[in-house]
Design a protein around this motif. Structure first.
Motif, mmCIF file in Angstrom:
data_model
loop_
_atom_site.group_PDB
_atom_site.id
_atom_site.type_symbol
_atom_site.label_atom_id
_atom_site.label_comp_id
_atom_site.label_asym_id
_atom_site.label_seq_id
_atom_site.Cartn_x
_atom_site.Cartn_y
_atom_site.Cartn_z
ATOM 1 N N GLU A 195 -5.043 -6.637 -6.708
ATOM 2 C CA GLU A 195 -6.127 -6.324 -5.772
ATOM 3 C C GLU A 195 -6.753 -5.221 -6.344
ATOM 4 O O GLU A 195 -8.287 -5.130 -6.473
ATOM 5 C CB GLU A 195 -5.548 -6.111 -4.533
ATOM 6 N N GLY A 196 -6.440 -4.203 -7.139
ATOM 7 C CA GLY A 196 -7.168 -3.074 -7.430
ATOM 8 C C GLY A 196 -7.661 -2.167 -6.447
ATOM 9 O O GLY A 196 -7.395 -2.364 -5.180
ATOM 10 N N ASP A 197 -8.034 -0.855 -6.745
ATOM 11 C CA ASP A 197 -8.824 -0.048 -5.918
ATOM 12 C C ASP A 197 -7.872 0.409 -4.888
ATOM 13 O O ASP A 197 -8.255 0.923 -3.755
ATOM 14 C CB ASP A 197 -10.186 -0.491 -5.302
ATOM 15 N N SER A 198 -6.635 0.552 -5.198
ATOM 16 C CA SER A 198 -5.659 1.056 -4.486
ATOM 17 C C SER A 198 -5.693 2.397 -4.077
ATOM 18 O O SER A 198 -5.914 3.196 -5.059
ATOM 19 C CB SER A 198 -4.214 1.006 -4.743
ATOM 20 N N ASN A 199 -5.485 2.910 -2.661
ATOM 21 C CA ASN A 199 -5.343 4.291 -2.532
ATOM 22 C C ASN A 199 -3.874 4.884 -2.484
ATOM 23 O O ASN A 199 -3.800 6.203 -2.648
ATOM 24 C CB ASN A 199 -5.827 4.667 -0.983
ATOM 25 N N GLY A 200 -3.009 4.098 -3.079
ATOM 26 C CA GLY A 200 -1.452 4.511 -3.277
ATOM 27 C C GLY A 200 -0.496 4.805 -2.083
ATOM 28 O O GLY A 200 0.367 5.385 -2.285
ATOM 29 N N MET A 201 -1.148 4.380 -0.813
ATOM 30 C CA MET A 201 -0.530 4.748 0.232
ATOM 31 C C MET A 201 -0.481 3.530 1.301
ATOM 32 O O MET A 201 -1.679 2.833 1.280
ATOM 33 C CB MET A 201 -0.983 5.958 1.005
ATOM 34 N N GLY A 202 0.658 3.397 2.228
ATOM 35 C CA GLY A 202 0.499 2.436 2.892
ATOM 36 C C GLY A 202 1.813 2.787 3.996
ATOM 37 O O GLY A 202 2.250 3.608 4.166
#
Length: 168
Positions: free
Chosen positions: A74-81
């Motif tokens: 998907e890309g563009d991850s904010n690295g959190m969830g």
């Protein structure tokens, strides 16, 4: 609900399988850092169910082997969830959620009936979430908006902000 085709193309619904709402406890399963993806882990438990070590191991394996490749693709991850491990009445659901592009929530789900040998096909049966999971998802959306979607985003504040969902 049980659905059947009406002669006019509409779906007729049966109330036979409507569940009477009962609150479900929300558990704090800690913070998981799997492959650089920081997740707040929650547990939900139906009456007379529990989240045990093998369920947590399954959830972590699911994230490592099934979710992380999707995060990369998907890309563009904010690295959190966040992840919800739900020991439901009929089976286990594991829903992993991660933020991308600063305001978009992605999701990948694992669902398996306790009586089944294999997980359900979540592509052909595109379930989003049950009412208990939706409450957590909404609380996480609010936490993201309040801590990250402002002039000085705070990843540490987001990760520290745990959902306080009404359980009674």
């Amino acid at each position: 609900m049980i659905a059947s085709k009406c002669p006019y193309g509409a779906i007729a619904m049966s109330a036979k399988t409507i569940e009477i709402y009962q609150p479900r406890p929300v558990l704090n399963l800690g913070e998981w850092d799997i492959g650089g993806l920081k997740l707040k882990a929650y547990g939900l438990v139906a009456d007379r169910k529990e989240i045990d070590g093998p369920m947590v191991a399954l959830a972590q394996s699911f994230i490592r082997h099934d979710v992380l490749p999707r995060v990369t693709d998907e890309g563009d991850s904010n690295g959190m969830g966040f992840v919800i491990v739900h020991a439901g009445t009929l089976g286990i659901s594991i829903s992993a959620h991660w933020w991308i592009q600063g305001s978009v929530l992605c999701q990948h789900i694992y669902r398996k009936l306790y009586s089944a040998a294999e997980p359900l096909d979540t592509v052909r049966r595109p379930v989003v979430a049950c009412v208990w999971e939706l409450a957590l998802i909404n609380a996480e959306q609010e936490a993201w908006r309040k801590t990250m979607m402002k002039s000085a985003p705070s990843p540490s504040a987001y990760m520290a902000n745990r959902a306080e969902v009404e359980t009674a």
